[in-house]
Design a protein around this motif. Structure first.
Motif, mmCIF file in Angstrom:
data_model
loop_
_atom_site.group_PDB
_atom_site.id
_atom_site.type_symbol
_atom_site.label_atom_id
_atom_site.label_comp_id
_atom_site.label_asym_id
_atom_site.label_seq_id
_atom_site.Cartn_x
_atom_site.Cartn_y
_atom_site.Cartn_z
ATOM 1 N N GLN A 1 6.672 12.356 -5.328
ATOM 2 C CA GLN A 1 6.745 13.656 -5.999
ATOM 3 C C GLN A 1 6.566 13.470 -7.511
ATOM 4 O OE1 GLN A 1 10.332 15.806 -5.212
ATOM 5 N NE2 GLN A 1 9.839 17.479 -6.589
ATOM 6 N N LEU A 2 7.130 12.395 -8.051
ATOM 7 C CA LEU A 2 6.957 12.109 -9.470
ATOM 8 C C LEU A 2 5.537 11.660 -9.795
ATOM 9 C CD1 LEU A 2 10.246 10.114 -10.285
ATOM 10 C CD2 LEU A 2 9.732 12.482 -10.892
ATOM 11 N N LEU A 3 4.903 10.993 -8.820
ATOM 12 C CA LEU A 3 3.566 10.426 -9.019
ATOM 13 C C LEU A 3 2.640 10.957 -7.928
ATOM 14 C CD1 LEU A 3 4.933 6.809 -9.573
ATOM 15 C CD2 LEU A 3 4.208 8.390 -11.364
ATOM 16 N N PRO A 4 2.284 12.234 -7.973
ATOM 17 C CA PRO A 4 1.543 12.868 -6.874
ATOM 18 C C PRO A 4 0.105 12.386 -6.729
ATOM 19 C CG PRO A 4 1.744 14.369 -8.734
ATOM 20 C CD PRO A 4 2.579 13.188 -9.072
ATOM 21 N N PHE A 5 -0.402 11.633 -7.663
ATOM 22 C CA PHE A 5 -1.777 11.149 -7.565
ATOM 23 C C PHE A 5 -1.882 9.902 -6.700
ATOM 24 C CE2 PHE A 5 0.300 10.244 -11.616
ATOM 25 C CZ PHE A 5 0.463 8.874 -11.555
ATOM 26 N N TRP A 6 -0.753 9.402 -6.161
ATOM 27 C CA TRP A 6 -0.755 8.252 -5.258
ATOM 28 C C TRP A 6 -0.384 8.698 -3.851
ATOM 29 C CZ3 TRP A 6 2.545 4.626 -8.855
ATOM 30 C CH2 TRP A 6 1.701 4.080 -9.847
ATOM 31 N N ASN A 7 -0.945 8.015 -2.873
ATOM 32 C CA ASN A 7 -0.508 8.217 -1.497
ATOM 33 C C ASN A 7 0.502 7.109 -1.167
ATOM 34 O OD1 ASN A 7 -1.937 5.825 -0.721
ATOM 35 N ND2 ASN A 7 -3.827 7.041 -0.550
ATOM 36 N N PRO A 8 1.178 7.192 -0.026
ATOM 37 C CA PRO A 8 2.201 6.184 0.294
ATOM 38 C C PRO A 8 1.686 4.754 0.255
ATOM 39 C CG PRO A 8 2.416 8.065 1.751
ATOM 40 C CD PRO A 8 1.159 8.284 0.958
ATOM 41 N N ARG A 9 0.463 4.525 0.726
ATOM 42 C CA ARG A 9 -0.058 3.155 0.719
ATOM 43 C C ARG A 9 -0.286 2.651 -0.698
ATOM 44 N NH1 ARG A 9 0.062 -1.020 0.631
ATOM 45 N NH2 ARG A 9 -1.204 -2.722 1.455
ATOM 46 N N GLU A 10 -0.785 3.510 -1.566
ATOM 47 C CA GLU A 10 -1.014 3.111 -2.958
ATOM 48 C C GLU A 10 0.310 2.814 -3.663
ATOM 49 O OE1 GLU A 10 -5.138 5.574 -3.935
ATOM 50 O OE2 GLU A 10 -3.182 6.559 -4.113
ATOM 51 N N LEU A 11 1.325 3.626 -3.378
ATOM 52 C CA LEU A 11 2.640 3.379 -3.965
ATOM 53 C C LEU A 11 3.185 2.031 -3.528
ATOM 54 C CD1 LEU A 11 5.188 4.253 -5.510
ATOM 55 C CD2 LEU A 11 5.938 5.436 -3.423
ATOM 56 N N GLU A 12 3.035 1.738 -2.224
ATOM 57 C CA GLU A 12 3.511 0.463 -1.708
ATOM 58 C C GLU A 12 2.754 -0.703 -2.344
ATOM 59 O OE1 GLU A 12 5.855 -2.130 0.455
ATOM 60 O OE2 GLU A 12 6.049 0.054 0.197
ATOM 61 N N SER A 13 1.465 -0.525 -2.592
ATOM 62 C CA SER A 13 0.652 -1.579 -3.191
ATOM 63 C C SER A 13 1.102 -1.886 -4.618
ATOM 64 C CB SER A 13 -0.823 -1.169 -3.170
ATOM 65 O OG SER A 13 -1.630 -2.124 -3.838
ATOM 66 N N VAL A 14 1.416 -0.833 -5.372
ATOM 67 C CA VAL A 14 1.880 -1.036 -6.755
ATOM 68 C C VAL A 14 3.246 -1.708 -6.762
ATOM 69 C CG1 VAL A 14 2.410 0.081 -8.946
ATOM 70 C CG2 VAL A 14 0.516 0.913 -7.568
ATOM 71 N N CYS A 15 4.109 -1.312 -5.817
ATOM 72 C CA CYS A 15 5.430 -1.944 -5.708
ATOM 73 C C CYS A 15 5.288 -3.446 -5.422
ATOM 74 C CB CYS A 15 6.251 -1.278 -4.612
ATOM 75 S SG CYS A 15 6.876 0.353 -5.034
ATOM 76 N N GLU A 16 4.390 -3.779 -4.512
ATOM 77 C CA GLU A 16 4.175 -5.186 -4.181
ATOM 78 C C GLU A 16 3.627 -5.964 -5.373
ATOM 79 O OE1 GLU A 16 1.609 -5.127 -0.834
ATOM 80 O OE2 GLU A 16 3.172 -4.505 0.605
ATOM 81 N N SER A 17 2.755 -5.308 -6.159
ATOM 82 C CA SER A 17 2.206 -5.970 -7.332
ATOM 83 C C SER A 17 3.304 -6.281 -8.351
ATOM 84 C CB SER A 17 1.132 -5.086 -7.976
ATOM 85 O OG SER A 17 0.651 -5.663 -9.181
ATOM 86 N N LEU A 18 4.190 -5.309 -8.594
ATOM 87 C CA LEU A 18 5.298 -5.535 -9.529
ATOM 88 C C LEU A 18 6.253 -6.598 -9.011
ATOM 89 C CD1 LEU A 18 6.148 -1.890 -10.687
ATOM 90 C CD2 LEU A 18 5.222 -3.729 -12.098
ATOM 91 N N GLU A 19 6.436 -6.622 -7.673
ATOM 92 C CA GLU A 19 7.324 -7.622 -7.080
ATOM 93 C C GLU A 19 6.728 -9.025 -7.240
ATOM 94 O OE1 GLU A 19 10.007 -8.012 -3.022
ATOM 95 O OE2 GLU A 19 8.088 -6.958 -2.981
ATOM 96 N N SER A 20 5.418 -9.131 -7.077
ATOM 97 C CA SER A 20 4.780 -10.441 -7.220
ATOM 98 C C SER A 20 4.825 -10.933 -8.660
ATOM 99 C CB SER A 20 3.322 -10.365 -6.746
ATOM 100 O OG SER A 20 2.552 -9.535 -7.602
#
Length: 253
Positions: free
Chosen positions: A60-79
C-alpha cells in the motif's frame, strides 16, 4: 466521476547517496521501513529492533510494486546485510524484519540466514547504531568549543596609513591629509616603545589622529562648547575626557 485530490498519494523521500550505493529500489524500501520505526513499537532482540509489518501494508505504501517485486527487493537488502528477516514469519502475510545499520560486521551471518530457510532463529547481528525512538534517548550534543582569543601582532616598524583611511579622515572627519601624515612618527614611536600587540592598527591610527586633531582645534580656539574661553583646569578635564573617548580600543581587543 469523483474529483481527484490535489495530492493523490504520499510522496517518497530517499537518500540519493544511499541509492547510489545500494540501488534505487533498495534505498526506497529501506527508508520506508525506517520511517515505520517512528510510528510502530519495536521489539529488542539479538541486538536489533524488530518490527512486525504486513506485506499488504508495504504494498500500500509502495503501490508501484507487485508482491514478487517487493520480495525481490527484500532479498536484495538481506543479501547486502542491511535488512534481517525472521524466516519463521517470511511465509506469512506479516513480516518480522529489522534494519541492520552495521552490515560490514554481519555480512557472513546474514548470508547464512538467507540460505537457511528452515532456520528457527534469525542471524545474529552486531548492536545497532539506530536508536528506537520510543525507548531510547539521543545522547546530548557535545558543547561547541569556544573560539580562541586572537593574540594580535606588534605594530610594524614601517607602518603607513592606507589611502582609504586618509580619505576617510579627510572626508568624514575634516582632518587634512597633511596633518594625518604628520602623526605617523609619533604614533609609531608611541606603540613601538610600548611593545604592545594588538589588532586593527589602521583604526588605532584613526583614533590617534582624531584625538590630536581635536586637541589642536581646542588649543587654537581656547573656547569650550558653550562659546566661552575655558580655564586651564577645565581644558585639562575636557582633554582627558576626549582622550578617553578617542583612545578606547576595547572593541579591538
Amino acid at each position: 466521476m469523483a474529483p481527484r485530490p490535489l495530492i493523490p498519494d504520499s510522496q517518497l523521500v530517499f537518500s540519493a547517496e544511499l541509492a547510489a550505493a545500494v540501488g534505487l529500489a533498495e534505498a526506497v524500501l529501506l527508508q520506508q521501513i525506517k520511517g515505520l520505526y517512528l510510528h510502530q513499537p519495536a521489539t529488542r532482540r539479538d541486538g536489533l529492533a524488530w518490527l512486525h509489518v504486513s506485506r499488504a501494508y508495504l504494498l500500500q505504501l509502495l503501490p508501484f510494486w507487485n508482491p514478487r517485486e517487493l520480495e525481490s527487493v527484500c532479498e536484495s537488502l538481506e543479501s547486502l546485510g542491511l535488512l534481517c528477516i525472521d524466516r519463521q514469519t517470511a511465509a506469512q502475510d506479516c513480516l518480522l524484519l529489522a534494519i541492520n545499520e552495521s552490515p560490514a560486521s554481519t555480512a557472513a551471518s546474514t548470508s547464512q540466514a538467507s540460505h537457511a530457510s528452515a532456520s528457527t532463529t534469525p542471524a545474529k547481528a552486531a548492536a545497532p547504531t539506530m536508536a528506537t525512538p520510543a525507548t531510547e534517548r539521543k545522547a546530548p550534543a557535545a558543547a561547541m568549543p569556544r573560539p580562541a582569543k586572537r593574540t594580535g601582532e606588534p605594530l610594524p616598524p614601517d607602518f603607513q596609513p592606507s589611502e582609504d583611511m586618509l580619505e576617510l579622515l579627510e572626508r568624514f572627519h575634516g582632518v587634512p591629509r597633511g596633518f594625518a601624515l604628520q602623526q605617523i612618527e609619533d604614533f609609531t614611536l608611541y606603540w613601538r616603545e610600548r611593545g604592545s600587540a594588538g589588532h586593527a592598527w589602521q583604526n588605532r591610527f584613526k583614533q590617534h589622529v582624531q584625538f590630536q586633531w581635536a586637541r589642536q582645534q581646542q588649543e587654537t580656539t581656547g573656547v569650550d562648547h558653550g562659546g566661552q574661553r575655558g580655564t586651564g583646569a577645565a581644558r585639562r578635564t575636557r582633554d582627558s575626557s576626549l582622550e578617553s573617548d578617542l583612545t578606547d580600543t576595547s572593541w579591538a581587543e
